[in-house]
Scaffold this motif. Structure first.
Motif, PDB file in Angstrom:
ATOM      1  N   SER A  81       0.859  -1.177   0.000  1.00 17.39           N
ATOM      2  CA  SER A  81       0.000   0.000   0.000  1.00 17.39           C
ATOM      3  C   SER A  81       0.894   1.225   0.000  1.00 17.39           C
ATOM      4  CB  SER A  81      -0.902  -0.024   1.253  1.00 17.39           C
ATOM      5  OG  SER A  81      -1.997   0.828   1.094  1.00 17.39           O
ATOM      6  N   LYS A  82       0.728   2.078  -1.007  1.00 17.67           N
ATOM      7  CA  LYS A  82       1.520   3.311  -1.173  1.00 17.67           C
ATOM      8  C   LYS A  82       3.027   3.031  -1.244  1.00 17.67           C
ATOM      9  CE  LYS A  82      -1.894   6.415  -0.954  1.00 17.67           C
ATOM     10  NZ  LYS A  82      -2.943   5.471  -1.320  1.00 17.67           N
ATOM     11  N   ILE A 176      -7.057  -0.238  -0.559  1.00 13.22           N
ATOM     12  CA  ILE A 176      -7.500  -1.573  -0.979  1.00 13.22           C
ATOM     13  C   ILE A 176      -6.915  -2.621  -0.037  1.00 13.22           C
ATOM     14  CG2 ILE A 176      -7.224  -3.326  -2.794  1.00 13.22           C
ATOM     15  CD1 ILE A 176      -7.714  -1.224  -4.845  1.00 13.22           C
ATOM     16  N   GLU A 181      -8.269  -6.485   1.107  1.00 13.11           N
ATOM     17  CA  GLU A 181      -7.377  -7.649   1.222  1.00 13.11           C
ATOM     18  C   GLU A 181      -7.299  -8.216   2.642  1.00 13.11           C
ATOM     19  OE1 GLU A 181      -4.622  -6.712  -2.681  1.00 13.11           O
ATOM     20  OE2 GLU A 181      -4.009  -5.781  -0.810  1.00 13.11           O
TER      21      GLU A 181
HETATM   22  P1  AVW Z   1      -2.438   2.407  -3.066  1.00 12.99           P
HETATM   23  P2  AVW Z   1      -3.853   0.162  -1.987  1.00 12.99           P
HETATM   24  N1  AVW Z   1      -6.816   7.198  -7.856  1.00 12.99           N
HETATM   25  O1  AVW Z   1      -0.959   2.612  -3.189  1.00 12.99           O
HETATM   26  O2  AVW Z   1      -3.687  -0.444  -0.629  1.00 12.99           O
HETATM   27  C1  AVW Z   1      -6.271   6.439  -8.821  1.00 12.99           C
HETATM   28  O3  AVW Z   1      -3.218   3.463  -2.383  1.00 12.99           O
HETATM   29  O4  AVW Z   1      -5.124   0.905  -2.207  1.00 12.99           O
HETATM   30  O5  AVW Z   1      -2.573   1.033  -2.252  1.00 12.99           O
HETATM   31  N2  AVW Z   1      -5.823   5.200  -8.621  1.00 12.99           N
HETATM   32  C2  AVW Z   1      -5.889   4.718  -7.388  1.00 12.99           C
HETATM   33  C3  AVW Z   1      -6.425   5.432  -6.298  1.00 12.99           C
HETATM   34  C4  AVW Z   1      -6.910   6.741  -6.570  1.00 12.99           C
HETATM   35  N3  AVW Z   1      -7.437   7.516  -5.598  1.00 12.99           N
HETATM   36  N4  AVW Z   1      -6.350   4.660  -5.190  1.00 12.99           N
HETATM   37  C5  AVW Z   1      -5.789   3.507  -5.573  1.00 12.99           C
HETATM   38  N5  AVW Z   1      -5.516   3.545  -6.897  1.00 12.99           N
HETATM   39  C6  AVW Z   1      -4.929   2.466  -7.685  1.00 12.99           C
HETATM   40  C7  AVW Z   1      -3.643  -4.385  -4.973  1.00 12.99           C
HETATM   41  C8  AVW Z   1      -3.689   2.910  -8.364  1.00 12.99           C
HETATM   42  O6  AVW Z   1      -3.491   2.085  -9.491  1.00 12.99           O
HETATM   43  C9  AVW Z   1      -2.338  -4.994  -4.477  1.00 12.99           C
HETATM   44  F1  AVW Z   1      -2.556  -6.327  -4.236  1.00 12.99           F
HETATM   45  C10 AVW Z   1      -2.650   2.647  -7.322  1.00 12.99           C
HETATM   46  O7  AVW Z   1      -1.371   2.495  -7.855  1.00 12.99           O
HETATM   47  C11 AVW Z   1      -1.975  -4.238  -3.218  1.00 12.99           C
HETATM   48  O8  AVW Z   1      -1.811  -5.118  -2.112  1.00 12.99           O
HETATM   49  C12 AVW Z   1      -3.144   1.364  -6.728  1.00 12.99           C
HETATM   50  O9  AVW Z   1      -4.559   1.450  -6.803  1.00 12.99           O
HETATM   51  C13 AVW Z   1      -3.092  -3.286  -2.983  1.00 12.99           C
HETATM   52  O10 AVW Z   1      -4.119  -3.575  -3.943  1.00 12.99           O
HETATM   53  C14 AVW Z   1      -2.717   1.127  -5.318  1.00 12.99           C
HETATM   54  O11 AVW Z   1      -3.120   2.151  -4.488  1.00 12.99           O
HETATM   55  C15 AVW Z   1      -2.669  -1.844  -3.180  1.00 12.99           C
HETATM   56  O12 AVW Z   1      -3.780  -1.012  -3.079  1.00 12.99           O
END
Ligand code: AVW
Length: 250
Positions: A81-82, A176, A181
Protein backbone atom coordinates in the motif's frame (compact mmCIF):
# COMPACT_ATOMS: atom_id res chain seq x y z
CA UNK A 1 -16.92 12.90 -51.16
CA UNK A 2 -15.22 15.02 -48.44
CA UNK A 3 -17.72 13.77 -45.89
CA UNK A 4 -17.09 10.18 -46.94
CA UNK A 5 -13.32 10.66 -46.53
CA UNK A 6 -13.77 12.26 -43.10
CA UNK A 7 -16.11 9.45 -42.06
CA UNK A 8 -13.67 6.77 -43.22
CA UNK A 9 -10.67 8.44 -41.50
CA UNK A 10 -12.69 8.91 -38.31
CA UNK A 11 -13.89 5.32 -38.46
CA UNK A 12 -10.34 4.04 -38.97
CA UNK A 13 -9.02 6.20 -36.11
CA UNK A 14 -11.66 4.89 -33.72
CA UNK A 15 -11.06 1.34 -34.87
CA UNK A 16 -7.31 1.80 -34.36
CA UNK A 17 -7.79 3.15 -30.81
CA UNK A 18 -9.92 0.17 -30.06
CA UNK A 19 -7.44 -2.32 -31.39
CA UNK A 20 -4.52 -0.52 -29.73
CA UNK A 21 -5.96 -1.32 -26.32
CA UNK A 22 -6.81 -4.82 -27.48
CA UNK A 23 -3.26 -5.30 -28.78
CA UNK A 24 -1.83 -4.12 -25.47
CA UNK A 25 -4.05 -6.62 -23.67
CA UNK A 26 -3.18 -9.46 -26.03
CA UNK A 27 0.58 -8.86 -26.11
CA UNK A 28 0.70 -8.57 -22.31
CA UNK A 29 -1.33 -11.77 -22.03
CA UNK A 30 0.74 -13.73 -24.54
CA UNK A 31 3.86 -13.34 -22.38
CA UNK A 32 2.24 -15.78 -19.99
CA UNK A 33 1.57 -18.58 -22.54
CA UNK A 34 -0.81 -21.25 -21.22
CA UNK A 35 -3.87 -18.99 -21.65
CA UNK A 36 -6.28 -18.49 -24.50
CA UNK A 37 -5.71 -14.73 -24.69
CA UNK A 38 -8.38 -14.07 -27.33
CA UNK A 39 -10.91 -15.79 -25.13
CA UNK A 40 -9.75 -13.83 -22.07
CA UNK A 41 -10.09 -10.58 -24.03
CA UNK A 42 -13.69 -11.52 -24.85
CA UNK A 43 -14.49 -12.34 -21.22
CA UNK A 44 -12.77 -9.13 -20.06
CA UNK A 45 -14.76 -6.94 -22.46
CA UNK A 46 -18.06 -8.43 -21.32
CA UNK A 47 -17.53 -6.82 -17.91
CA UNK A 48 -17.86 -3.24 -19.15
CA UNK A 49 -18.75 -2.87 -22.87
CA UNK A 50 -22.11 -1.37 -23.70
CA UNK A 51 -22.49 -0.25 -20.07
CA UNK A 52 -22.71 3.09 -18.32
CA UNK A 53 -19.08 3.47 -17.06
CA UNK A 54 -20.39 4.32 -13.59
CA UNK A 55 -22.47 1.14 -13.41
CA UNK A 56 -19.87 -1.60 -13.59
CA UNK A 57 -20.04 -3.51 -10.30
CA UNK A 58 -17.11 -5.44 -8.79
CA UNK A 59 -18.85 -8.77 -9.62
CA UNK A 60 -18.78 -7.93 -13.33
CA UNK A 61 -15.19 -9.23 -13.33
CA UNK A 62 -15.95 -12.55 -11.61
CA UNK A 63 -16.05 -14.43 -14.95
CA UNK A 64 -12.67 -12.94 -15.90
CA UNK A 65 -11.07 -14.02 -12.61
CA UNK A 66 -12.65 -17.46 -13.05
CA UNK A 67 -11.12 -17.71 -16.54
CA UNK A 68 -7.61 -16.79 -15.30
CA UNK A 69 -7.59 -17.78 -11.62
CA UNK A 70 -4.77 -16.81 -9.27
CA UNK A 71 -2.63 -19.75 -8.26
CA UNK A 72 -1.89 -20.03 -4.56
CA UNK A 73 1.81 -19.29 -4.04
CA UNK A 74 2.24 -20.05 -0.38
CA UNK A 75 4.82 -17.92 1.48
CA UNK A 76 5.44 -15.76 -1.61
CA UNK A 77 2.38 -13.53 -1.73
CA UNK A 78 3.25 -9.86 -1.42
CA UNK A 79 0.72 -7.11 -0.69
CA UNK A 80 1.50 -3.42 -0.59
CA UNK A 81 0.00 0.00 0.00
CA UNK A 82 1.52 3.31 -1.17
CA UNK A 83 4.80 1.55 -1.96
CA UNK A 84 4.12 0.61 -5.60
CA UNK A 85 7.49 1.58 -7.11
CA UNK A 86 9.73 0.08 -4.44
CA UNK A 87 7.71 -3.15 -4.30
CA UNK A 88 7.65 -3.72 -8.04
CA UNK A 89 11.27 -2.63 -8.46
CA UNK A 90 12.05 -5.42 -6.01
CA UNK A 91 9.67 -8.18 -7.17
CA UNK A 92 10.59 -7.83 -10.85
CA UNK A 93 14.15 -8.83 -9.89
CA UNK A 94 13.31 -11.35 -7.19
CA UNK A 95 10.47 -13.45 -8.61
CA UNK A 96 12.04 -16.25 -6.61
CA UNK A 97 11.03 -14.45 -3.39
CA UNK A 98 7.69 -12.72 -3.85
CA UNK A 99 4.74 -12.32 -6.22
CA UNK A 100 2.46 -9.28 -6.24
CA UNK A 101 -0.91 -9.02 -7.95
CA UNK A 102 0.79 -6.99 -10.68
CA UNK A 103 3.17 -9.89 -11.38
CA UNK A 104 0.24 -12.18 -12.28
CA UNK A 105 -1.31 -12.33 -15.74
CA UNK A 106 -4.36 -10.13 -15.14
CA UNK A 107 -2.52 -7.72 -12.84
CA UNK A 108 0.40 -7.20 -15.20
CA UNK A 109 -1.75 -6.85 -18.31
CA UNK A 110 -4.02 -4.18 -16.81
CA UNK A 111 -1.57 -2.35 -14.51
CA UNK A 112 -1.52 1.34 -15.37
CA UNK A 113 -4.30 1.12 -17.97
CA UNK A 114 -7.58 3.01 -18.15
CA UNK A 115 -10.60 1.63 -19.95
CA UNK A 116 -14.37 1.95 -20.12
CA UNK A 117 -17.35 1.27 -22.32
CA UNK A 118 -20.34 3.32 -23.31
CA UNK A 119 -24.03 2.46 -23.50
CA UNK A 120 -25.01 1.60 -27.05
CA UNK A 121 -21.44 0.81 -28.19
CA UNK A 122 -19.35 -2.38 -28.29
CA UNK A 123 -16.07 -0.44 -28.21
CA UNK A 124 -13.48 -0.01 -25.51
CA UNK A 125 -12.54 3.60 -24.77
CA UNK A 126 -9.30 4.73 -23.16
CA UNK A 127 -10.12 8.39 -22.68
CA UNK A 128 -13.11 10.15 -21.20
CA UNK A 129 -13.42 7.36 -18.63
CA UNK A 130 -14.40 8.15 -15.03
CA UNK A 131 -11.53 8.79 -12.61
CA UNK A 132 -10.80 6.41 -9.73
CA UNK A 133 -13.07 8.17 -7.23
CA UNK A 134 -15.41 9.94 -9.65
CA UNK A 135 -18.01 7.24 -9.24
CA UNK A 136 -17.77 4.08 -7.16
CA UNK A 137 -18.65 1.47 -9.78
CA UNK A 138 -16.23 2.44 -12.53
CA UNK A 139 -14.61 -0.26 -14.72
CA UNK A 140 -11.03 0.27 -13.48
CA UNK A 141 -11.76 0.51 -9.76
CA UNK A 142 -14.14 -2.45 -9.84
CA UNK A 143 -11.53 -4.55 -11.61
CA UNK A 144 -8.82 -3.80 -9.02
CA UNK A 145 -11.18 -4.49 -6.13
CA UNK A 146 -12.33 -7.77 -7.68
CA UNK A 147 -8.78 -8.88 -8.52
CA UNK A 148 -7.39 -7.82 -5.12
CA UNK A 149 -10.12 -9.78 -3.32
CA UNK A 150 -9.45 -12.90 -5.38
CA UNK A 151 -5.68 -12.53 -4.90
CA UNK A 152 -6.14 -12.21 -1.12
CA UNK A 153 -8.50 -15.23 -1.10
CA UNK A 154 -5.72 -17.55 -2.28
CA UNK A 155 -2.99 -16.11 -0.03
CA UNK A 156 -1.46 -18.81 2.14
CA UNK A 157 1.32 -19.53 4.59
CA UNK A 158 3.39 -16.50 5.53
CA UNK A 159 2.24 -13.43 3.62
CA UNK A 160 4.10 -10.12 3.38
CA UNK A 161 2.89 -6.54 3.03
CA UNK A 162 5.06 -3.52 2.26
CA UNK A 163 3.72 -0.33 3.80
CA UNK A 164 5.06 3.21 3.55
CA UNK A 165 6.87 4.79 6.50
CA UNK A 166 6.94 8.20 4.82
CA UNK A 167 3.21 8.90 5.13
CA UNK A 168 0.94 9.75 8.06
CA UNK A 169 -1.13 6.56 8.00
CA UNK A 170 0.77 3.50 6.74
CA UNK A 171 -2.31 1.33 7.31
CA UNK A 172 -5.09 3.44 5.83
CA UNK A 173 -8.64 2.10 6.26
CA UNK A 174 -9.64 3.45 2.83
CA UNK A 175 -6.84 1.60 0.98
CA UNK A 176 -7.50 -1.57 -0.98
CA UNK A 177 -5.05 -3.36 1.29
CA UNK A 178 -7.03 -2.45 4.42
CA UNK A 179 -10.56 -2.52 3.04
CA UNK A 180 -10.42 -5.44 0.60
CA UNK A 181 -7.38 -7.65 1.22
CA UNK A 182 -6.81 -7.86 4.99
CA UNK A 183 -10.47 -8.74 5.74
CA UNK A 184 -10.16 -11.74 3.41
CA UNK A 185 -7.07 -13.28 5.01
CA UNK A 186 -8.36 -16.53 6.40
CA UNK A 187 -6.63 -18.18 9.36
CA UNK A 188 -7.18 -21.61 7.84
CA UNK A 189 -4.86 -20.62 4.99
CA UNK A 190 -2.75 -17.69 6.23
CA UNK A 191 -0.38 -18.46 9.07
CA UNK A 192 1.37 -15.14 9.52
CA UNK A 193 1.36 -11.57 8.19
CA UNK A 194 4.83 -10.03 7.96
CA UNK A 195 4.61 -6.27 7.57
CA UNK A 196 7.61 -4.46 6.14
CA UNK A 197 7.53 -0.72 6.78
CA UNK A 198 9.67 0.89 4.10
CA UNK A 199 11.89 3.49 5.75
CA UNK A 200 13.22 6.38 3.68
CA UNK A 201 15.37 9.31 4.84
CA UNK A 202 12.50 11.43 6.08
CA UNK A 203 10.29 8.73 7.49
CA UNK A 204 7.54 9.81 9.85
CA UNK A 205 6.13 6.38 10.70
CA UNK A 206 7.43 2.91 11.49
CA UNK A 207 6.26 -0.36 13.03
CA UNK A 208 5.20 1.50 16.19
CA UNK A 209 2.62 3.59 14.33
CA UNK A 210 -0.86 3.50 15.87
CA UNK A 211 -2.52 2.55 12.56
CA UNK A 212 -0.68 -0.77 12.68
CA UNK A 213 -2.48 -1.55 15.91
CA UNK A 214 -5.69 -1.36 13.88
CA UNK A 215 -4.13 -3.80 11.45
CA UNK A 216 -3.41 -6.36 14.18
CA UNK A 217 -7.00 -5.97 15.39
CA UNK A 218 -8.40 -6.49 11.89
CA UNK A 219 -6.57 -9.80 11.46
CA UNK A 220 -8.51 -13.04 11.72
CA UNK A 221 -7.85 -14.73 15.10
CA UNK A 222 -5.11 -17.27 14.59
CA UNK A 223 -3.03 -15.23 12.16
CA UNK A 224 0.29 -14.24 13.71
CA UNK A 225 1.58 -10.71 13.12
CA UNK A 226 5.10 -9.45 12.69
CA UNK A 227 6.52 -6.08 11.62
CA UNK A 228 9.97 -4.90 10.56
CA UNK A 229 11.28 -1.47 9.68
CA UNK A 230 13.43 -1.92 6.58
CA UNK A 231 15.32 0.81 4.75
CA UNK A 232 14.51 1.32 1.09
CA UNK A 233 18.22 0.86 0.30
CA UNK A 234 18.24 -2.58 1.92
CA UNK A 235 15.24 -3.60 -0.23
CA UNK A 236 17.06 -2.37 -3.33
CA UNK A 237 20.20 -4.22 -2.30
CA UNK A 238 18.23 -7.43 -1.98
CA UNK A 239 16.77 -6.83 -5.41
CA UNK A 240 20.21 -6.32 -6.89
CA UNK A 241 21.87 -9.32 -5.22
CA UNK A 242 20.25 -12.63 -6.09
CA UNK A 243 22.79 -14.36 -3.85
CA UNK A 244 20.98 -12.97 -0.80
CA UNK A 245 18.44 -15.60 0.30
CA UNK A 246 14.82 -14.43 0.28
CA UNK A 247 14.56 -15.06 3.99
CA UNK A 248 17.67 -12.96 4.66
CA UNK A 249 16.48 -9.84 2.83
CA UNK A 250 15.12 -8.37 6.06
P1 AVW B 1 -2.44 2.41 -3.07
P2 AVW B 1 -3.85 0.16 -1.99
N1 AVW B 1 -6.82 7.20 -7.86
O1 AVW B 1 -0.96 2.61 -3.19
O2 AVW B 1 -3.69 -0.44 -0.63
C1 AVW B 1 -6.27 6.44 -8.82
O3 AVW B 1 -3.22 3.46 -2.38
O4 AVW B 1 -5.12 0.91 -2.21
O5 AVW B 1 -2.57 1.03 -2.25
N2 AVW B 1 -5.82 5.20 -8.62
C2 AVW B 1 -5.89 4.72 -7.39
C3 AVW B 1 -6.43 5.43 -6.30
C4 AVW B 1 -6.91 6.74 -6.57
N3 AVW B 1 -7.44 7.52 -5.60
N4 AVW B 1 -6.35 4.66 -5.19
C5 AVW B 1 -5.79 3.51 -5.57
N5 AVW B 1 -5.52 3.54 -6.90
C6 AVW B 1 -4.93 2.47 -7.69
C7 AVW B 1 -3.64 -4.38 -4.97
C8 AVW B 1 -3.69 2.91 -8.36
O6 AVW B 1 -3.49 2.09 -9.49
C9 AVW B 1 -2.34 -4.99 -4.48
F1 AVW B 1 -2.56 -6.33 -4.24
C10 AVW B 1 -2.65 2.65 -7.32
O7 AVW B 1 -1.37 2.50 -7.85
C11 AVW B 1 -1.97 -4.24 -3.22
O8 AVW B 1 -1.81 -5.12 -2.11
C12 AVW B 1 -3.14 1.36 -6.73
O9 AVW B 1 -4.56 1.45 -6.80
C13 AVW B 1 -3.09 -3.29 -2.98
O10 AVW B 1 -4.12 -3.57 -3.94
C14 AVW B 1 -2.72 1.13 -5.32
O11 AVW B 1 -3.12 2.15 -4.49
C15 AVW B 1 -2.67 -1.84 -3.18
O12 AVW B 1 -3.78 -1.01 -3.08
Amino acid sequence: IVIVIIAVVLGLTLRQNKSEFESTFLSGCEKFNQYDCKKLWGVFQQAYVDKDPCKVPVEAYDPLIAAAPFKPQCNKTMFWSKTKDVVHGFTEKRKDCFVTLEDTLLGSVLDGLTWCGKEGSNDTFTSGCPGWSECENNPVRSFWICASAAFADVACGDVTAMLNGSINTPFNPTSIFASVEVPRFNASRVKKLNVVVVIQKNNISNCNHSSLKNLTQALDTGITYGCKDVSESRIQECGAKPEIACGACW
